[in-house]
Design a protein around this motif. Structure first.
Motif, PDB file in Angstrom:
ATOM      1  N   ILE A 164       1.017  -1.269  -0.190  1.00  0.00           N
ATOM      2  CA  ILE A 164      -0.116   0.036  -0.039  1.00  0.00           C
ATOM      3  C   ILE A 164       0.855   1.250  -0.010  1.00  0.00           C
ATOM      4  CG2 ILE A 164      -1.557   1.618   1.084  1.00  0.00           C
ATOM      5  CD1 ILE A 164      -3.012  -0.642   2.238  1.00  0.00           C
ATOM      6  N   ASN A 165       1.836   1.417   1.021  1.00  0.00           N
ATOM      7  CA  ASN A 165       2.471   2.320   0.677  1.00  0.00           C
ATOM      8  C   ASN A 165       3.339   2.670  -0.418  1.00  0.00           C
ATOM      9  OD1 ASN A 165       2.349   3.798   3.357  1.00  0.00           O
ATOM     10  ND2 ASN A 165       4.028   2.478   3.939  1.00  0.00           N
ATOM     11  N   LEU A 166       4.116   1.337  -0.967  1.00  0.00           N
ATOM     12  CA  LEU A 166       4.189   1.254  -2.353  1.00  0.00           C
ATOM     13  C   LEU A 166       3.603   2.556  -3.280  1.00  0.00           C
ATOM     14  CD1 LEU A 166       6.742  -1.360  -2.366  1.00  0.00           C
ATOM     15  CD2 LEU A 166       7.457   0.571  -2.713  1.00  0.00           C
ATOM     16  N   ARG A 167       2.580   1.678  -3.278  1.00  0.00           N
ATOM     17  CA  ARG A 167       1.161   2.323  -4.538  1.00  0.00           C
ATOM     18  C   ARG A 167       1.234   3.856  -4.069  1.00  0.00           C
ATOM     19  NH1 ARG A 167       3.308   0.335  -7.873  1.00  0.00           N
ATOM     20  NH2 ARG A 167       1.124   1.436  -9.368  1.00  0.00           N
ATOM     21  N   ARG A 168       0.905   4.147  -2.708  1.00  0.00           N
ATOM     22  CA  ARG A 168       0.397   5.395  -2.827  1.00  0.00           C
ATOM     23  C   ARG A 168       1.807   6.415  -2.332  1.00  0.00           C
ATOM     24  NH1 ARG A 168      -2.983   4.459   3.019  1.00  0.00           N
ATOM     25  NH2 ARG A 168      -5.209   4.263   1.949  1.00  0.00           N
ATOM     26  N   VAL A 169       3.048   6.133  -2.568  1.00  0.00           N
ATOM     27  CA  VAL A 169       3.560   6.696  -2.652  1.00  0.00           C
ATOM     28  C   VAL A 169       4.303   7.221  -4.862  1.00  0.00           C
ATOM     29  CG1 VAL A 169       5.957   7.153  -3.015  1.00  0.00           C
ATOM     30  CG2 VAL A 169       5.581   6.535  -1.118  1.00  0.00           C
ATOM     31  N   ASP A 170       4.035   5.949  -4.865  1.00  0.00           N
ATOM     32  CA  ASP A 170       4.273   6.108  -6.604  1.00  0.00           C
ATOM     33  C   ASP A 170       2.932   7.281  -7.195  1.00  0.00           C
ATOM     34  OD1 ASP A 170       4.740   5.785  -9.362  1.00  0.00           O
ATOM     35  OD2 ASP A 170       3.340   3.990  -9.498  1.00  0.00           O
ATOM     36  N   PHE A 171       1.788   6.968  -6.431  1.00  0.00           N
ATOM     37  CA  PHE A 171       0.685   8.037  -6.897  1.00  0.00           C
ATOM     38  C   PHE A 171       1.261   9.440  -6.041  1.00  0.00           C
ATOM     39  CE2 PHE A 171      -3.906  10.124  -6.140  1.00  0.00           C
ATOM     40  CZ  PHE A 171      -4.219   9.561  -7.227  1.00  0.00           C
ATOM     41  N   ALA A 172       1.496   9.580  -4.769  1.00  0.00           N
ATOM     42  CA  ALA A 172       1.760  10.451  -5.069  1.00  0.00           C
ATOM     43  C   ALA A 172       2.691  11.708  -6.238  1.00  0.00           C
ATOM     44  CB  ALA A 172       2.314  10.800  -3.426  1.00  0.00           C
ATOM     45  N   LYS A 173       4.059  11.128  -6.417  1.00  0.00           N
ATOM     46  CA  LYS A 173       4.844  10.964  -7.255  1.00  0.00           C
ATOM     47  C   LYS A 173       4.181  11.723  -8.586  1.00  0.00           C
ATOM     48  CE  LYS A 173       7.515   7.639  -6.461  1.00  0.00           C
ATOM     49  NZ  LYS A 173       8.498   7.116  -6.837  1.00  0.00           N
ATOM     50  N   ARG A 174       2.800  10.501  -9.247  1.00  0.00           N
ATOM     51  CA  ARG A 174       2.864  11.129 -10.219  1.00  0.00           C
ATOM     52  C   ARG A 174       1.924  12.273  -9.867  1.00  0.00           C
ATOM     53  NH1 ARG A 174      -1.007   6.809 -10.967  1.00  0.00           N
ATOM     54  NH2 ARG A 174      -0.344   5.330  -9.258  1.00  0.00           N
ATOM     55  N   LEU A 175       1.325  12.279  -9.073  1.00  0.00           N
ATOM     56  CA  LEU A 175       0.419  13.809  -8.970  1.00  0.00           C
ATOM     57  C   LEU A 175       1.073  15.300  -8.310  1.00  0.00           C
ATOM     58  CD1 LEU A 175      -2.439  12.974  -5.380  1.00  0.00           C
ATOM     59  CD2 LEU A 175      -2.398  13.223  -8.764  1.00  0.00           C
ATOM     60  N   MET A 176       2.296  14.745  -8.151  1.00  0.00           N
ATOM     61  CA  MET A 176       3.342  15.809  -7.993  1.00  0.00           C
ATOM     62  C   MET A 176       3.871  16.676  -9.682  1.00  0.00           C
ATOM     63  SD  MET A 176       5.977  15.159  -4.921  1.00  0.00           S
ATOM     64  CE  MET A 176       5.362  14.234  -3.712  1.00  0.00           C
ATOM     65  N   VAL A 177       4.097  15.600 -10.454  1.00  0.00           N
ATOM     66  CA  VAL A 177       3.744  15.889 -11.925  1.00  0.00           C
ATOM     67  C   VAL A 177       3.123  16.488 -12.878  1.00  0.00           C
ATOM     68  CG1 VAL A 177       4.611  14.704 -14.061  1.00  0.00           C
ATOM     69  CG2 VAL A 177       6.001  14.076 -12.009  1.00  0.00           C
ATOM     70  N   VAL A 178       1.752  16.537 -12.600  1.00  0.00           N
ATOM     71  CA  VAL A 178       1.509  16.905 -13.280  1.00  0.00           C
ATOM     72  C   VAL A 178      -0.344  18.140 -12.203  1.00  0.00           C
ATOM     73  CG1 VAL A 178      -1.297  15.740 -13.983  1.00  0.00           C
ATOM     74  CG2 VAL A 178       0.286  14.820 -13.589  1.00  0.00           C
ATOM     75  N   TYR A 179      -0.109  18.005 -10.741  1.00  0.00           N
ATOM     76  CA  TYR A 179      -1.197  19.033 -10.216  1.00  0.00           C
ATOM     77  C   TYR A 179       0.257  19.376  -9.460  1.00  0.00           C
ATOM     78  CZ  TYR A 179      -4.845  16.333 -12.044  1.00  0.00           C
ATOM     79  OH  TYR A 179      -5.700  15.104 -12.329  1.00  0.00           O
ATOM     80  N   ASP A 180      -0.571  20.790  -9.492  1.00  0.00           N
ATOM     81  CA  ASP A 180       0.156  22.214  -8.729  1.00  0.00           C
ATOM     82  C   ASP A 180      -0.353  22.394  -7.302  1.00  0.00           C
ATOM     83  OD1 ASP A 180       2.336  23.754  -8.997  1.00  0.00           O
ATOM     84  OD2 ASP A 180       1.550  25.445 -10.164  1.00  0.00           O
ATOM     85  N   PHE A 181      -0.749  20.844  -6.828  1.00  0.00           N
ATOM     86  CA  PHE A 181      -1.316  21.050  -5.265  1.00  0.00           C
ATOM     87  C   PHE A 181      -0.194  21.226  -4.373  1.00  0.00           C
ATOM     88  CE2 PHE A 181      -4.571  17.279  -6.488  1.00  0.00           C
ATOM     89  CZ  PHE A 181      -4.898  18.947  -7.581  1.00  0.00           C
ATOM     90  N   PRO A 182      -0.262  21.794  -3.286  1.00  0.00           N
ATOM     91  CA  PRO A 182       0.374  22.274  -1.774  1.00  0.00           C
ATOM     92  C   PRO A 182       0.911  20.619  -1.491  1.00  0.00           C
ATOM     93  CG  PRO A 182      -1.083  23.404  -1.563  1.00  0.00           C
ATOM     94  CD  PRO A 182      -1.210  22.354  -2.621  1.00  0.00           C
TER      95      PRO A 182
END
Length: 266
Positions: A207-225
């Motif tokens: 779960i942690n690996l998939r969540r971190v991967d998802f977070a990295k993808r969010l960082m690339v696409v979005y400007d969220f804090p």
């Protein structure tokens, strides 16, 4: 037979975003010790004959003839010293862009009848510096990688496949062992044991690996804090997100955004 492809890998492989750091296909009468190390590259090893013992993120894994093991970037690898004949192939591969492989950890019974043939073909092309030979190496590795995915998918326990899909579908939500096991119709204790035996990881590690991967993808696409990135990736709070992210990736979320040119600026 249904073909399973990781299109992200195909895109990287065929746009020259991959670097083969090292390849080794050899027979030895002893397995040399490798000290504990968090890898900056992907390490894929096929064991063609003999036995080898690794530690994947401190978990002991005993490889038998025909098995494979894959360490994604950021995973901790260790190998023990052992006497005895072994025949194995090992790839060390670096991707220019962020990438988390579809598979990781212990991959039992991954060597098929034609695996050695393609490993030997790769060895013939590996030491050439020409573009033609490089492209052939890319094509050969692409075949081996996707063969690995297909072989693993065909042999994977359907309960584990269902559990992984549930985690992917609910990655931004709170996932408890009780809810997950109820969805799979297994007891929590049995699901935990089965998941670790089949994947080489605990459920929380996956779960942690998939969540971190998802977070990295969010960082690339979005400007969220970063605090919003953490929440959208399913982490309970930012400190927990930052701690787990750094343990898996090797740098903090803030450092990752600064180091990764594709990540959006805060």
């Amino acid at each position: 037979m249904k073909k399973l492809f990781d299109f992200k890998v195909i895109n990287m492989l065929f746009t020259n975003e991959i670097k083969f750091l090292r390849y080794n296909l050899s027979k030895k009468d002893v397995t040399m010790w490798l000290p504990p190390r968090k890898l900056p590259y992907m390490d894929l090893t096929y064991l063609l004959s003999g036995t080898m013992e690794y530690y994947y993120n401190d978990e002991r894994i005993r490889l038998q003839s025909g098995d494979a093991i894959l360490f994604p970037p950021g995973a901790k690898r260790q190998r023990t010293f052992e006497k005895g004949d072994v025949f194995y192939a090992s790839f060390n591969i670096q991707f220019s862009n962020d990438f988390t492989p579809t598979l990781s950890g212990y991959l039992p019974k991954s060597v098929t009848r034609n695996t050695l043939f393609f490993l030997e073909m790769f060895q013939k092309e590996y030491h050439s510096v020409s573009d033609v030979q490089y492209e052939q190496c890319v094509a050969l590795f692409s075949f081996l990688y996707h063969q690995l995915i297909e072989t693993h998918a065909l042999r994977q326990n359907p309960h584990i496949m269902k559990a992984k899909q549930y985690i992917e579908d609910h990655i931004a939500e709170k996932i408890t062992l009780e809810n997950l096991s109820a969805h799979i119709h297994l007891t929590p204790q049995y699901l935990s044991t089965l998941f670790r035996a089949e994947t080489g990881q605990t459920i929380i590690e996956f779960i942690n690996l998939r969540r971190v991967d998802f977070a990295k993808r969010l960082m690339v696409v979005y400007d969220f804090p970063l605090s919003e990135i953490a929440a959208r990736a399913g982490f309970s709070d930012y400190p927990n997100f930052s701690r787990i992210f750094k343990r898996i990736v090797g740098v903090s979320p803030m450092q990752y955004k600064k180091l990764n040119p594709n990540a959006k600026n805060i």
